[in-house]
Design a protein around this motif. Sequence first.
Motif, mmCIF file in Angstrom:
data_model
loop_
_atom_site.group_PDB
_atom_site.id
_atom_site.type_symbol
_atom_site.label_atom_id
_atom_site.label_comp_id
_atom_site.label_asym_id
_atom_site.label_seq_id
_atom_site.Cartn_x
_atom_site.Cartn_y
_atom_site.Cartn_z
ATOM 1 N N GLY A 157 -4.033 153.743 110.910
ATOM 2 C CA GLY A 157 -4.745 154.657 109.409
ATOM 3 C C GLY A 157 -5.189 154.312 108.919
ATOM 4 O O GLY A 157 -6.415 153.682 108.407
ATOM 5 N N ALA A 158 -5.365 152.271 108.425
ATOM 6 C CA ALA A 158 -5.632 151.569 107.196
ATOM 7 C C ALA A 158 -6.893 150.875 108.668
ATOM 8 O O ALA A 158 -8.468 150.502 108.182
ATOM 9 C CB ALA A 158 -4.823 150.648 107.525
ATOM 10 N N MET A 159 -7.237 150.523 109.343
ATOM 11 C CA MET A 159 -7.933 150.167 110.776
ATOM 12 C C MET A 159 -8.796 151.528 110.529
ATOM 13 O O MET A 159 -9.982 151.189 110.949
ATOM 14 C CB MET A 159 -7.468 150.464 112.228
ATOM 15 N N ALA A 160 -8.139 152.927 110.942
ATOM 16 C CA ALA A 160 -8.802 153.991 110.596
ATOM 17 C C ALA A 160 -9.986 154.027 109.550
ATOM 18 O O ALA A 160 -11.285 154.888 109.298
ATOM 19 C CB ALA A 160 -8.663 155.397 111.277
ATOM 20 N N ALA A 170 -16.480 137.012 103.636
ATOM 21 C CA ALA A 170 -15.749 135.946 104.471
ATOM 22 C C ALA A 170 -16.597 135.998 106.234
ATOM 23 O O ALA A 170 -16.217 135.431 106.768
ATOM 24 C CB ALA A 170 -14.786 137.355 104.585
ATOM 25 N N SER A 171 -17.287 137.024 106.249
ATOM 26 C CA SER A 171 -18.068 137.120 107.534
ATOM 27 C C SER A 171 -19.351 135.875 107.439
ATOM 28 O O SER A 171 -19.378 134.592 108.670
ATOM 29 C CB SER A 171 -19.161 138.361 107.616
ATOM 30 N N ILE A 172 -19.461 135.144 106.413
ATOM 31 C CA ILE A 172 -20.667 133.829 105.838
ATOM 32 C C ILE A 172 -19.573 132.967 106.483
ATOM 33 O O ILE A 172 -20.326 131.607 107.062
ATOM 34 C CB ILE A 172 -21.415 133.943 104.763
ATOM 35 N N ASP A 173 -18.314 133.575 105.954
ATOM 36 C CA ASP A 173 -17.990 131.689 106.501
ATOM 37 C C ASP A 173 -17.347 131.714 108.191
ATOM 38 O O ASP A 173 -16.575 130.671 107.847
ATOM 39 C CB ASP A 173 -16.164 131.803 105.322
ATOM 40 N N THR A 212 -11.664 139.449 108.936
ATOM 41 C CA THR A 212 -11.746 140.374 107.557
ATOM 42 C C THR A 212 -10.854 141.510 107.541
ATOM 43 O O THR A 212 -10.398 141.360 105.776
ATOM 44 C CB THR A 212 -13.055 140.326 107.485
ATOM 45 N N PHE A 213 -10.474 141.922 108.282
ATOM 46 C CA PHE A 213 -10.042 143.242 108.031
ATOM 47 C C PHE A 213 -8.483 143.222 107.595
ATOM 48 O O PHE A 213 -7.652 143.528 106.692
ATOM 49 C CB PHE A 213 -9.417 144.311 109.498
ATOM 50 N N PHE A 214 -7.599 142.302 108.472
ATOM 51 C CA PHE A 214 -5.822 141.530 107.801
ATOM 52 C C PHE A 214 -6.009 140.405 106.854
ATOM 53 O O PHE A 214 -4.995 140.344 106.326
ATOM 54 C CB PHE A 214 -5.512 140.631 109.698
#
Length: 290
Positions: free
Chosen positions: A94-97, A185-188, A195-197
Motif C-alpha cells: 500500500g505504501a509503495m502504491a 536523496a537523488s542528488i546524493d 529513497t522509498f525505504f
Amino acid sequence: MNRTPKKSILAVETIIAIVIAIYVLFPFYMVVVNSSKTTTGIINDPVGIVGGSFKQFAQNISDVINNTHFLFWRAFASSLIITVVSVLLLNLFGAMAAWVISRNQSKKWAAVIYFAYIASMIIPFQVVMLPLIATYRDVGKFVGLQLIQSIPGMIFAYLGFGGSMTVFILTGFIKGVPYDLEESASIDGCSPEGTFFRIIFPLLTPVISTVTILNGMWIWNDYLLPSMMLGLAGKDKTIPVAVQSFVGSYVTQWNLVMTAALLAIIPMIIVFLFCQKQIVQGMIDGAVKG
C-alpha cells in the motif's frame, strides 16, 4: 446571558453521549457478565451480576480452551498468521502504491489507478463474494495451487479487499511530504528504492500505525470472508468462524458460548485501548495533509 443555554446544550449532549455509550457497551457487558456464570445462572438472570464468580469464569475459560470441538489455539494461530501477514503486506504494498500515485498525480494513468482504488471502496463485499469464490477455484486449478480453504488464499484475498483503504489513507499523507527530501536523496546518489525505504517509509510511521490497527481489527474480526474461503468445517478456521461453529455445537451451553466470544474479542480490545490515540492522529494526518 448566554451561559444558561450553553449549559443546557452541554447537559443534553452529555445525556446523549451517555445513552449512546450504554447502547454500544451493553452487548460487551452481557458477554463479560455471563462468562462468569453457569448456563442455569444465565437463564435465571442474564443481565444481573449476581450469580457469577471468578472461579466459574476460570472454569469456563478452561472448558473452552480445552474443548476438542472449538480448537481454540489452532483457531487463534490461524487468525494470528492471517492478520499479521496480511497487515504487513498491506502496509508494504500500500505504501509503495501510494508513493507512486502521489508523485505522479498529474499524470492520467496515476489518476485512473487512484480513482479505481477509491471506487472499489464503495462496492459491497456481498456483490463480489460469489464471483470471488468461483475465480479463486478456477485460478487455483489453472496454476496448480489451492486458494480455497487455505491460509495463503485468505491472505491474498485480504490484500485485494484492504488495499483500497490503505492506499487512500497513505496517499493523502504522502502528498504532504515535501518532494525536496526525495530530490536531495537523488542528488546524493540514492536509488528510487533506497529513497522509498530510507526516506519515505520511515516518515509514514504515524499513519502506518493507524492503517495497521484498522486493518488488523477488521481482518481479526471478519467472519463472512473466512467462512466462505476456509469453510465452516475446515481445519484452519479463524476465531470468529470457530466461535460460530462452537455455538452450533453448544447452543444450550450459553456460558461456554459467551466465554468463547469473550476470548475472541479480548485481543482487539487490548490493541484498541493502547493504540486509540494513534488511530485518531493517523486519520487526521492522512486527511489534512491530503
